[in-house]
Scaffold this active site. Structure first.
Site, PDB file in Angstrom:
ATOM      1  CB  ILE A  72      -1.947  65.674 -28.440  1.00  0.00           C
ATOM      2  CG1 ILE A  72      -0.558  64.748 -28.756  1.00  0.00           C
ATOM      3  CG2 ILE A  72      -2.490  65.073 -28.907  1.00  0.00           C
ATOM      4  CD1 ILE A  72      -0.510  63.525 -27.322  1.00  0.00           C
TER       5      ILE A  72
ATOM      6  CB  SER B 293      -2.074  59.109 -19.597  1.00  0.00           C
ATOM      7  OG  SER B 293      -0.971  58.014 -19.822  1.00  0.00           O
TER       8      SER B 293
ATOM      9  CE1 TYR C 158       0.392  63.737 -17.450  1.00  0.00           C
ATOM     10  CE2 TYR C 158       0.701  61.117 -17.545  1.00  0.00           C
ATOM     11  CZ  TYR C 158       0.279  62.343 -17.928  1.00  0.00           C
ATOM     12  OH  TYR C 158      -0.181  62.174 -19.463  1.00  0.00           O
TER      13      TYR C 158
ATOM     14  CE  LYS D  90      -3.718  63.692 -17.300  1.00  0.00           C
ATOM     15  NZ  LYS D  90      -4.054  64.136 -17.872  1.00  0.00           N
TER      16      LYS D  90
END
Length: 320
Positions: A49, A171, A203, A207
């Site tokens: 990205i 996310s 993770y 986020k």
């Protein structure tokens, strides 16, 4: 029998194609804005990205700084972007988000060599185990803390450059996250353990930190020309899980191959937040599919938790 199997296969292929052009298809950034005379930093811009985002910004005429750890891959990405866009103002600058010393060095080099900063794209992310150079959990240290320090060190240059934006790639995984301040203060990490599942939850926690950071940053930027946004890019085929264990990879790779979309699709909400005119009123909000999410979970807009996380991050970075 063979005819029935062929018909069944055709239905599967058709259904899969229909799924991709309907439910899995992501909206595109519609902004036609040009960026000549503007400067952007994109972290983790040598792949996925980040690289796609940098490519788009370069096509619009921006001076783009690829802020990456791996010199060889970043310089190759810079050359590819230059060749694809015809914009020679694409530059690699060394940044290792797992080292607060490296973040400070990057900021010093940037502030010394660049007169303005219009876009800061906090894109880099990972799902690796281990510790950072400063003893923080790797996922927390890179995904949140490194970007926190980078942003704070560059805020005055952003403010001095007129209308500017900070875009942080979070996310939807934040929904499964939590902020355990006891674990952070005791172990300098968002959770314990390094199994694949435990890394995934770390993770998710990181986020949530991204979303809370953006929410608090917007408050601290009130009255300035700088706005900020966090976002969910979608279910994207990236290299973020390239160091995952065997069984996790075995389980996830077929799902990723079949149902995740490419990096170009994944960059669209980042580009929307960076470029779309008239969204200044939405500073601090969380975006998905090129639009602000109105039903964000309450834990992502908890004033007390956001403020405490900011202050603890300052302390971790030696800013308090």
């Amino acid at each position: 029998m063979i005819l029935e199997l062929l018909l069944f296969a055709a239905l599967l292929v058709g259904g899969y194609f229909l799924l991709h052009v309907t439910f899995l298809k992501l909206p595109r950034c519609k902004s036609a804005v040009k960026l000549h005379g503007k400067t952007a930093i994109v972290t983790g811009a040598n792949t996925g990205i980040g690289k796609t985002t940098a490519m788009d910004l370069a096509r619009r005429g921006a001076r783009v700084i690829l802020a990456c750890r791996d010199r060889q891959r970043a310089e190759a990405a810079a050359q590819e972007i230059i060749q694809e866009t015809g914009n020679s103002q694409v530059i690699f600058m060394q940044l290792d988000l797992a080292s607060l010393k490296s973040v400070r060095s990057f900021a010093e080099d940037f502030l010394r060599s660049e007169s303005r900063l219009d876009l800061l794209i906090n894109n880099a992310g990972l799902m690796n185990g281990g510790k950072t150079e400063d003893g923080f959990g790797m996922i927390f240290g890179v995904n949140h803390l490194g970007h926190f320090l980078l942003t704070v060190l560059l805020l005055e240059r952003l403010k001095a450059s007129g209308r500017s934006r900070v875009v942080t790639v979070a996310s939807k995984a934040y929904e499964m996250g939590k902020v355990d301040f006891n674990c952070l203060t005791t172990h300098k990490d968002v959770a314990l353990g390094d199994s694949d599942l435990q890394l995934f939850y770390k993770y998710c926690h990181s986020k949530l930190c991204n979303v809370l950071f953006t929410y608090e940053l917007a408050k601290r930027l009130q009255g300035s020309n700088v706005t900020c946004y966090s976002l969910h890019p979608g279910a994207i085929k990236t290299e973020i899980g390239r160091y995952a264990g065997f069984w996790w990879s075995l389980m996830m790779k077929p799902i990723i191959f079949l149902f995740f979309v490419d990096s170009e699709s994944g960059a669209q909400t980042t580009l929307h937040c960076a470029l779309e005119p008239g969204i200044e009123h939405a500073s601090g909000q969380y975006f998905s599919c090129c639009a602000p999410k109105l039903n964000i979970e309450s834990k992502a807009t908890d004033d007390a938790v956001a403020k405490k996380l900011w202050e603890l991050s300052e302390s971790f970075c030696g800013l308090a």
